[in-house]
Design a protein around this motif. Sequence first.
Motif, PDB file in Angstrom:
ATOM      1  N   ARG A   1      -9.785  -2.582   0.232  1.00 42.32           N
ATOM      2  CA  ARG A   1      -9.847  -2.172   1.637  1.00 42.32           C
ATOM      3  C   ARG A   1     -10.389  -3.300   2.520  1.00 42.32           C
ATOM      4  O   ARG A   1      -9.870  -3.561   3.618  1.00 42.32           O
ATOM      5  CB  ARG A   1     -10.734  -0.943   1.759  1.00 42.32           C
ATOM      6  CG  ARG A   1     -10.997  -0.467   3.180  1.00 42.32           C
ATOM      7  CD  ARG A   1     -12.266   0.359   3.251  1.00 42.32           C
ATOM      8  NE  ARG A   1     -13.453  -0.399   2.820  1.00 42.32           N
ATOM      9  CZ  ARG A   1     -14.640   0.140   2.592  1.00 42.32           C
ATOM     10  NH1 ARG A   1     -14.812   1.445   2.726  1.00 42.32           N
ATOM     11  NH2 ARG A   1     -15.657  -0.616   2.209  1.00 42.32           N
TER      12      ARG A   1
ATOM     13  N   THR B   1       0.820  -1.205   0.000  1.00 41.14           N
ATOM     14  CA  THR B   1       0.000   0.000   0.000  1.00 41.14           C
ATOM     15  C   THR B   1       0.856   1.258   0.000  1.00 41.14           C
ATOM     16  O   THR B   1       0.345   2.364   0.175  1.00 41.14           O
ATOM     17  CB  THR B   1      -0.934   0.022   1.220  1.00 41.14           C
ATOM     18  OG1 THR B   1      -0.157  -0.022   2.420  1.00 41.14           O
ATOM     19  CG2 THR B   1      -1.894  -1.159   1.197  1.00 41.14           C
TER      20      THR B   1
ATOM     21  N   LEU C   1      -7.012   3.094   2.343  1.00 38.86           N
ATOM     22  CA  LEU C   1      -6.404   1.843   2.779  1.00 38.86           C
ATOM     23  C   LEU C   1      -5.835   1.915   4.194  1.00 38.86           C
ATOM     24  O   LEU C   1      -5.786   0.905   4.899  1.00 38.86           O
ATOM     25  CB  LEU C   1      -5.304   1.428   1.797  1.00 38.86           C
ATOM     26  CG  LEU C   1      -5.786   1.149   0.366  1.00 38.86           C
ATOM     27  CD1 LEU C   1      -4.595   1.001  -0.573  1.00 38.86           C
ATOM     28  CD2 LEU C   1      -6.652  -0.101   0.325  1.00 38.86           C
TER      29      LEU C   1
END
Length: 450
Positions: free
Chosen positions: A262, A220, A424
Motif C-alpha cells: 500500500r 491491483t 490498495l
Amino acid sequence: MRSKMKAILLVLASIMIMAGCSSNTANNGGSAAPASNEPAAAENGGAASTDEKVELTFYYPVAVGGPLTQIIEQMAADFTKENPNITVKPVYTGSYDDTMIKTQASVQGKTPPDVAVLLSTELYTLLDMDAIVPLDDMIAADGGDEYINDFYPGFMANSQTGGQTWGIPFQRSTIVLYYNKEAFKAAGLDPEKAPKTWDELADYAKKLTKDGQWGLEIPTTGFQYWMFQTFALQNGKNLMSDDGKQVFFNTPENVEALAFWRDLSAVHKAMPEGSIEWATVPSDFIEGKTAMMYHTTGNLTNVKNNAQFDFGVSILPASKQHGTPTGGGNFYIFKGTSEAKQQAAWKFIKFMTEPERMAQWSIDTGYVAPRESAYETEKMKAYTAEFPQALVARDQLQYASAELSTHNNGKVVKAFNDSLQSVLTGGADPAAALQKAQEEADKVLAPFNK
C-alpha cells in the motif's frame, strides 16, 4: 405354432445381442469400456486406437499479450497432421476465469471438454466437482518416471495431491521484475543492478518517478492475490496448507507485507493510486509510462518484441527471504468422455509437452518451459545465450512455492481479493482487511474440515 414362434424369437434375440456386442466393440476401439473412470492404458503406450476417428474439444485461455491463439491453433494442427485419426478442435475460451466458468457449465451440462488448460490452482475445485481423471496409469504406460520427473518440482506442487497426478504443467510462470535500463541510467541508477530488497525497491521506485513516468506498477486487479503472495512468501510463509483446507491470511507478517505494498503509492508516491489493471501494466511498461513492473514471465516475449528500449528482468526483491508463487495453467483430462477420447487427449498432452515443443513454446511466449530437458535443447541454448532474460523465471524456481489453491477456490480467492482491494484502492486498514478475509475464508472451508 407356439414352438415356431419361440424359435423365431430366440433367433431374433441372439441377433440383437450379437449386434449390441459389435456396437460396443466399435465404440470403444475394440475393447469393452472399463468400469472405472480411470482409463485403461492402451497397448500402444496410451494412444487411441489406430483405426478409430476421434475428435477432441480443447478449451484454452489467454492471459497475456501476443499472438497466443495462432500459436495454440498451429500446435493443434501440427498434432493432427502427425495423428490424422485424431482431430483437435481448439476453443479459445477467454481469460482463465472465463474458461473455468465455461468448463463448469459444460461439466454440469454433461458435455465436458475432452481436454483443457485451466489454472493449476483450480485442482481442488475440479476434484470437488468430480470432473477430472487421475493421470497416473497413463503416465505409467507412456513415459513413466522419466517423463513426469522431468517437470520442475515447483510446477508439480499444484499438479499433484493425495498421492496422485491430476494435471500436467503447460503454460507456467513465475512473477518477475521488469525494468527499463534507460530509465535507470537517467535516474542515476546502475542499469545492470535491479533492486534486491524491499527497501531498495521503494528507493529505486521513488528515484524513477517523474512527470509522465511512474517508478513502479504492480497490478491491483485480476490477480491481486497472486501479486500479494510474492510479498507473503518473502516476509513469512505460504498462504495455505498443502491439503487446501486452511488459509493463513491474517498473520503479522502478512499485515506488514500488505502495508508495504500500500505504501508504495500512499506514502512513497512511486506507484499510481487506485486500480492498476492487470492487462494495461505491460502496455504501460512498453510505452514508458512506468520504469518497473511486477508481472508474469508469460509477457516476456510480448515485451521483447515491442519495447523500444533496453530492459532487464530480475528475480523479485527479498524481505526476509526470496520468494514467488508459481502460476499459470495445466492440462486436465475430463471424465464423462469415452476411453478412446481420454487416450487421445493423453497423446495430445504428450505431444504438446515434448522438450523441443516446450522450448519453442517458451521462446514464442515467454512462459517457463516446465520441463528441465527443454533447456537442454539446442534451440533453447541458442536463444538463452542471445537473450539471457529468458532464464530468470526458471532460475527463480528455486525460491518458488505453490500458488494459492484451496477447496472452493473461487470463493476463497474472491474474499481475499476483495480485502486486498479494499486496502490498495479504498484505504482500509491492512489488519482489519486481512482479519475479514480470514473469517470469510474459514467459513467457506469449514465443510472440508469436519
